[in-house]
Design a protein around this motif. Structure first.
Motif, PDB file in Angstrom:
ATOM      1  N   GLU A 102      12.692 -13.770 -45.162  1.00 52.62           N
ATOM      2  CA  GLU A 102      11.511 -13.813 -46.005  1.00 52.62           C
ATOM      3  C   GLU A 102      10.369 -14.500 -45.276  1.00 52.62           C
ATOM      4  N   PRO A 106      18.058  -8.868 -38.861  1.00 51.08           N
ATOM      5  CA  PRO A 106      18.477  -8.673 -40.253  1.00 51.08           C
ATOM      6  C   PRO A 106      17.297  -8.882 -41.201  1.00 51.08           C
ATOM      7  N   ASN A 107      16.337  -7.974 -41.125  1.00 51.53           N
ATOM      8  CA  ASN A 107      15.079  -8.165 -41.854  1.00 51.53           C
ATOM      9  C   ASN A 107      15.276  -8.258 -43.367  1.00 51.53           C
ATOM     10  N   HIS A 108      16.354  -7.672 -43.896  1.00 51.24           N
ATOM     11  CA  HIS A 108      16.601  -7.744 -45.327  1.00 51.24           C
ATOM     12  C   HIS A 108      16.995  -9.149 -45.780  1.00 51.24           C
ATOM     13  N   LEU A 109      17.315 -10.013 -44.831  1.00 50.57           N
ATOM     14  CA  LEU A 109      17.696 -11.384 -45.149  1.00 50.57           C
ATOM     15  C   LEU A 109      16.632 -12.398 -44.715  1.00 50.57           C
ATOM     16  N   TYR A 152      15.613 -17.447 -43.327  1.00 53.49           N
ATOM     17  CA  TYR A 152      16.758 -16.553 -43.173  1.00 53.49           C
ATOM     18  C   TYR A 152      17.884 -17.019 -44.081  1.00 53.49           C
TER      19      TYR A 152
END
Length: 311
Positions: free
Chosen positions: A87, A82-85, A96
């Motif tokens: 940093e 879940p790369n969008h979550l 995450y």
């Protein structure tokens, strides 16, 4: 079924998973730990070791309100990171943002990863105990780093995040009891802000205060895990102590003169420690504790304490 939206502002750090650390939430299948801790026997005409009852499974659907019977199913999840979550942080630490927790009120759920290297940090597990109102107790939220050769079983009713794959896609074979009633198969809560800090880099192998098998094998700064493991294996295969010494699960045999080869004990324990088989290192030391005296006993006690701290 979504039960609630919880307002929270919490941050936790993910730790390497072990069966002991995770026991309150379910079970962990991890040969590196369980070879030394669960009942086992030789199998397949000596080419395998069978480990018994490595993780709990079961259901309590007989208590479900609908009374509908459940079946035990093998499902499959293909999980993408879940790369969008996630940093990027400092010093290789990532963050995450967990948005959802779920539970299966009447069934355990086992996730078995497939296709990832045993040394990969493959996924995150995020869990929370249940509060008196049946919702997750976020003050007890915990997170664990799990490798590619470790499987996880959530106990029935355990609040957990959807699986968080790291680095690459992970296929999971998933064993669960289901009866097709949405609120009995799965319940969810939404979260406001719950941050999990973690690192995808393998942990640094802690150095012991003793000399390592009268050699100089240490993981050097900048050296890859693969290169270090190869160097370590090569050292032990051709090392000066005993070329036939590899792995020991119990007491070290007497040599031909009937005297203990003391260095083999230290050799075997240190090798398991540096391969991160901490439970195995402790088992070797404790199996031979009564036979070892003097400086070697002191050195082995240092290893034993360090290994116990790691697992």
């Amino acid at each position: 079924m979504v039960l609630a939206t919880l307002k929270t502002d919490i941050k936790v750090t993910a730790e390497p998973i072990t069966p002991e650390r995770f026991a309150r939430y379910g079970g962990v299948i991890s040969s590196a730990h369980q070879l030394a801790s669960v009942k086992s026997e030789s199998a397949n005409y000596g080419t395998a070791v069978k480990l018994f009852k490595v993780s709990p499974i079961g259901s309590t659907f007989e208590n479900a309100p609908s009374g509908k019977r459940a079946t035990c199913n093998w499902n499959m999840f293909r999980c993408s990171p879940p790369n969008h979550l996630i940093e990027e942080g400092e010093n290789g630490v990532k963050k995450y943002t967990s948005k959802v927790l779920e539970r299966h009120p009447f069934s355990t759920q086992t996730f078995v990863p497939m296709g990832r290297s045993r040394n990969d940090v493959a996924y995150l597990v995020i869990v929370a105990p249940t509060a008196s109102d049946g919702l997750p107790d976020l003050s007890g939220l915990e997170a664990f780093i799990v490798k590619g050769d470790q499987a996880v079983t959530y106990g029935a009713g355990t609040w957990h995040a959807p699986m968080v794959a790291l680095g690459d896609v992970v296929d999971f074979a998933v064993l669960i009891h289901e009866n097709g009633v949405a609120n009995e198969d799965c319940q969810e809560v939404y979260l406001d802000t719950a941050l999990v800090e973690f690192s995808e880099n393998p942990e640094t192998v802690p150095a012991l205060s003793t000399n390592h098998a009268n050699g100089k094998v240490r993981q050097r700064k900048g050296q890859s895990e693969e290169a270090w493991q190869k160097e370590l294996d090569n050292f032990h295969e051709s090392g000066p102590i005993n070329q036939s010494a590899t792995y020991f699960d119990g007491p070290v045999d007497m040599n031909v003169q009937g005297k203990l080869d003391m260095n083999r004990i230290k050799y075997a324990a240190e090798k398991q420690y540096y391969l991160r088989n901490y439970a195995q290192a402790v088992r070797i030391i404790e199996a031979n504790a009564a036979k070892v005296k003097g400086k070697l006993a002191h050195d082995l006690e240092i290893i034993r304490r360090a290994a116990r701290a790691r697992f």
